[in-house]
Design a protein around this motif. Structure first.
Motif, short mmCIF file in Angstrom:
data_model
loop_
_atom_site.label_atom_id
_atom_site.label_comp_id
_atom_site.label_asym_id
_atom_site.label_seq_id
_atom_site.Cartn_x
_atom_site.Cartn_y
_atom_site.Cartn_z
N ALA A 91 -27.18 99.97 -26.36
CA ALA A 91 -27.47 98.55 -26.12
C ALA A 91 -28.85 98.38 -25.50
CB ALA A 91 -26.40 97.93 -25.24
N ALA A 95 -32.16 96.70 -27.24
CA ALA A 95 -32.89 95.62 -26.57
C ALA A 95 -34.38 95.94 -26.50
CB ALA A 95 -32.32 95.39 -25.18
N THR A 120 -27.60 92.49 -29.51
CA THR A 120 -28.91 92.42 -28.86
C THR A 120 -29.92 91.66 -29.70
OG1 THR A 120 -29.70 94.50 -29.84
CG2 THR A 120 -28.49 94.64 -27.75
N ALA A 309 -34.30 99.62 -21.45
CA ALA A 309 -34.89 98.84 -22.53
C ALA A 309 -36.40 98.74 -22.39
CB ALA A 309 -34.27 97.44 -22.56
#
Length: 346
Positions: A91, A95, A120, A309
């Protein structure tokens, strides 16, 4: 910490923050790791021969690939178990890719479900292992398509799993508690083991096409004869890859294999290169030798380990900025301007 600068600095930083067993899983290769190191050595052998006074103007990196138009010819390669690098796993990777305007290839062995990764907003391809249980494989394809993945990337270089010396020395055979391969979770909630199909043949491409409308690329091609067969069987793209040096130790480097594959394909489908890319200059070399785009694997994991991220975004932006800068210096305006005469081996 958000990484920046050279890939080796980011890798050293990741080594410092990761569990040594997990770092070695992510960094390691098969056997004596000759192919792992050979992928990078192949780039180190090349030198650029720039052209001058060509007035290239502003560099335009935009690239069309199956199912997607990208701002730069860089795709995040499929890699397993991102939660070994960061608690938010794929995730966070997605992102970061979305923030950089890139494309993520989701691994079958992801520790976040494809549906959660898609949430995302990142542009996605889905990497697929066709398993002997074709019904389960078809269900996984349907999940990827429903989640909005724009192409399937069929891995074809794994009739058996590679042997990883680092993992054997550590006795690393199980994921940490609570970390599982979410894309292998069946309808009953049970997480299945990945079973590779040793009998997989070219008929798998037709089988897959019968179960999806998505473009299908094959990943793991090194021999030009296989590249020709792939085109004959109707694939939409080819990824020149030796699995990051994780399957057959002693296999040819992907950069050394690339020109013959490009010649065999003769422009009929896009050709991507996966393996050994650590900088924008490396990406330029691969593009000049005929790749339509490159895949970036381990450096993204190191960025993820250091900065989540933001770390992934920084790694991708650093590499694409360096690619654009290097293109201006060799006299190229677009990736199509990069030609083999710009690269030599002293």
């Amino acid at each position: 910490m958000v990484p920046g600068g050279r890939a080796r600095e980011v890798e050293r930083g990741a080594r410092d923050v990761l569990d040594p067993v997990h770092f070695d899983y992510l960094a390691g290769g098969a056997g004596d790791e000759r192919t792992l190191t050979g992928n990078e050595d192949a780039f180190a052998r090349r030198r650029l021969v720039p052209r001058v006074l060509r007035g290239p103007g502003p560099v335009d990196l935009s690239t069309d690939l199956p199912g997607v138009r990208l701002a730069a010819p860089v795709v995040v390669a499929p890699t397993a178990f991102h939660r070994l690098a960061h608690r938010d796993g794929e995730a966070a990777t997605a992102a970061g890719v979305a923030a950089a305007g890139g494309l993520l290839t989701v691994s079958t062995m992801a520790t976040t479900a494809v549906e959660g990764i898609a949430a995302t907003g990142a542009a996605l391809w889905f990497q697929l292992y066709v398993q002997p249980d074709r019904a389960f494989t078809a269900a996984l394809v349907a999940r990827a398509e429903a989640a909005g993945c724009r192409a399937l990337v069929l891995t074809v270089d794994s009739p058996v799993r590679g042997r990883h010396g680092r993992d054997e020395r550590h006795g690393f055979t199980e994921l940490p508690p609570g970390v599982v391969c979410e894309n292998l979770r069946a309808a009953d909630g049970r997480v299945r083991d990945l079973v590779v199909d040793p009998d997989l043949g070219w008929d798998a491409v037709a089988w897959l096409r019968g179960r999806t409308t998505l473009p299908v690329l094959v990943k793991g091609v090194l021999h030009p004869a296989d590249a020709r067969l792939a085109v004959e069987h109707g694939v939409d793209g080819i990824v020149v890859s030796n699995h990051g040096g994780r399957q057959l130790d002693g296999a040819v480097s992907t950069l050394d294999a690339l020109p013959a594959v490009v010649e065999a394909v003769a422009g009929r489908v896009p050709v991507l290169l996966d393996g050994g890319v650590r900088s924008g200059v490396d990406a330029l070399v691969a593009l000049a030798l005929g790749a339509d785009a490159v895949m970036l694997g381990r450096p993204v994991l190191w960025g993820l380990a250091l900065g989540g991220a933001d770390g992934v975004r920084a790694v991708l932006e650093d590499l694409t900025d360096e690619l654009a800068h290097a293109m201006a210096l060799v006299g190229a305006h677009r990736p199509a301007d990069l030609t083999p005469d710009l690269v030599t081996v002293p």
